[in-house]
Write an enzyme that holds these catalytic residues in place. Structure first.
Site, PDB file in Angstrom:
ATOM      1  N   HIS A   1      11.886   9.054  -7.110  1.00  0.00           N
ATOM      2  CA  HIS A   1      12.837   9.066  -6.000  1.00  0.00           C
ATOM      3  C   HIS A   1      13.887  10.144  -6.263  1.00  0.00           C
ATOM      4  CE1 HIS A   1      11.496   5.208  -4.290  1.00  0.00           C
ATOM      5  NE2 HIS A   1      11.432   4.755  -5.530  1.00  0.00           N
TER       6      HIS A   1
ATOM      7  N   CYS B   1       6.472   5.942  -4.583  1.00  0.00           N
ATOM      8  CA  CYS B   1       6.611   4.651  -5.260  1.00  0.00           C
ATOM      9  C   CYS B   1       5.601   3.640  -4.694  1.00  0.00           C
ATOM     10  CB  CYS B   1       8.047   4.166  -5.164  1.00  0.00           C
ATOM     11  SG  CYS B   1       8.490   2.950  -6.431  1.00  0.00           S
TER      12      CYS B   1
END
Length: 478
Positions: free
Chosen positions: A425, A330
């Site tokens: 994630h 991310c």
């Protein structure tokens, strides 16, 4: 439907874990149960089945309840971006970024969505177990409160007050809370419990009786330290610890100042083959690291400056020259590129920062936030994960994606294959995916992570059954 609220005599007394354990205990009694936290502050978030985001602790509590997480379980989520400002998420969606001093003016308008979410949950289950935030003893924050006594009184919900004996002074924690509360707030507290006791709980009998005598509140148990707590995802970055299991593969994760979604690390910490090193400020990246992970962050450009302030950019360049591997998740993925542009100042002051330059990609921040549960495939291995980010990343290294998600390329990989990044994630929680990823570094993945979390939740429920008056607690709920 009945409800009960767990508040703490201080922060980090174990409220989240107690609510998770009570949810599982109620579920095993045949009750339909749901967790609820009116207001949470955490950068560790989960994407819900209804397309919003809530605190990760409430997602764990939902798992303990046998339910999918939904935005109503945590209607207000504050995600700190700086020392003085936070992103405000209401019923799963970002509504503003405010400074701490301005949040007090916003709070009164948030009680309506909080009560709306609570009413919806109540209509769906037999029991709602509610977690407070911080402590009701912070009476300077009482005006407009939606997290503790303000909510308890608005919803007419009885409160269990929990003290943490491990940090010392637990008698003063409980008795002192009563002393500073206004009489109407104190009347909401139906009893207390003592958490994190080490040793023989009977040694506290005298202190326990003293608290009952001084407060007039009923005691519901002295709960010993829960030895399996490490198997459950941590809510607070301060709880992250070096997780060495003596494994041969050294994985180093940089603990950024605004680290987000750090439960990505938990499955790696569970692997016997992995020596997971959580690197703090002022520590150098070890020369014998095999893989360096740059995790997610709530402030990409801010934490990129923080990374450079630690000298980690220099260490990382040396690691790459030695043939080491790097994986960015991310915000960490964004940092690995050439530039990060935030022309509208969405995450902080407007401007552009030079990235670390290890991937040939560039990122531009946009106001739109992607929140999605996804399914992906990497090297023929299917997995599930989630995205929770702002910004779009493009460039030549995107031609070598990290994975394919819903049929589209996702992430990027360097020409030599040693540097990669992804917006995803949660993928390490899947045993087959994690084992395949580790095999790429010559390590073996053997842990059963999801089963381990379930075992820990059942053990936690057993623990609370042994040391708390659960039937008495459930009879309090109204």
């Amino acid at each position: 439907m009945p409800a009960l609220m767990v508040q703490g005599a201080g922060s980090n007394v174990g409220k989240s874990m107690l609510v998770a354990g009570l949810c599982r205990a109620a579920l095993r009694r045949g009750l339909s149960v749901a967790p609820f936290k009116p207001q949470n502050m955490s950068n560790n978030a989960a994407v819900t089945v209804d397309g919003g985001e809530i605190g990760r602790a409430q997602a764990l509590q939902a798992l303990a309840s046998g339910r999918d997480p939904v935005v109503d379980m945590n209607p207000v989520l504050l995600k700190p971006e700086t020392e003085t400002g936070s992103q405000v998420i209401v019923q799963g969606r970002r509504v503003a970024t405010v400074r701490a001093r301005d949040y007090a003016a916003l709070k009164p308008s948030l009680m309506a969505p909080v009560m709306q979410s609570f009413a919806r949950l109540k209509s769906q289950v037999d029991l709602v177990l509610i977690e407070g935030a911080g402590s009701p003893a912070e009476v300077n924050l009482r005006a407009g409160d939606i997290a503790n006594m303000g909510f308890a009184r608005a919803a007419d919900v009885p409160v269990l007050l929990v003290g943490d004996i491990d940090r010392g002074g637990v008698i003063a924690q409980i008795v002192g809370t009563q002393a500073v509360l206004e009489a109407g707030d104190a009347a909401m507290i139906a009893g207390f419990a003592i958490n994190k006791f080490r040793g023989d709980p009977r040694l506290f009998d005298e202190g326990y009786a003293l608290i009952e005598q001084r407060t007039g509140w009923r005691g519901f148990g002295v709960i010993p330290w829960f030895a399996h707590a490490h198997a459950l995802p941590a809510e607070d970055a301060l709880d992250l610890r070096h997780a060495s299991r003596g494994g041969a593969l050294k994985v180093v994760c940089l603990i950024l100042s605004r680290i987000a979604n750090f439960d990505d690390l938990d499955p790696l910490a569970a692997e016997p083959s992995v020596d997971l090193v959580l690197l703090r400020a002022g520590q150098a990246i070890p020369g014998d690291a095999d893989v360096v992970i740059i995790p997610g962050t709530k402030s990409t450009r801010g934490d990129l400056a923080y990374l450079r302030a630690q000298g980690w950019d220099i260490d990382l360049a040396a690691h790459v020259r030695r043939g080491g591997h790097v994986f960015g998740i991310c915000g960490g993925f964004q940092m690995l590129g050439r530039t990060i542009a935030d022309p509208d100042g969405i995450e902080g002051p407007a401007g552009t920062s030079d990235g670390l330059g290890h991937l040939d990609v560039a990122t531009i921040m946009t106001a739109d936030k992607r929140l999605a549960r996804v399914t992906g495939v990497r090297n023929g291995i299917p997995f599930a994960g989630y995205e929770i980010h702002i910004g779009m990343t493009e460039g030549p290294d995107r031609l070598r994606p990290f994975a394919r998600v819903d049929g589209r390329p996702e992430g990027a990989t360097s020409v030599d294959g040693r540097i990669s990044g992804s917006y995803l994630h949660g993928m390490f929680a899947h045993d087959t995916f994690r084992a395949a990823w580790l095999s790429g570094f010559g390590a073996t993945g053997t842990a059963r992570y999801g089963a381990g979390v379930e075992d820990a939740l059942n053990a936690l429920a057993d623990h609370l059954e042994d040391h708390m008056d659960i039937p008495g607690l459930l009879s309090l709920a109204r």
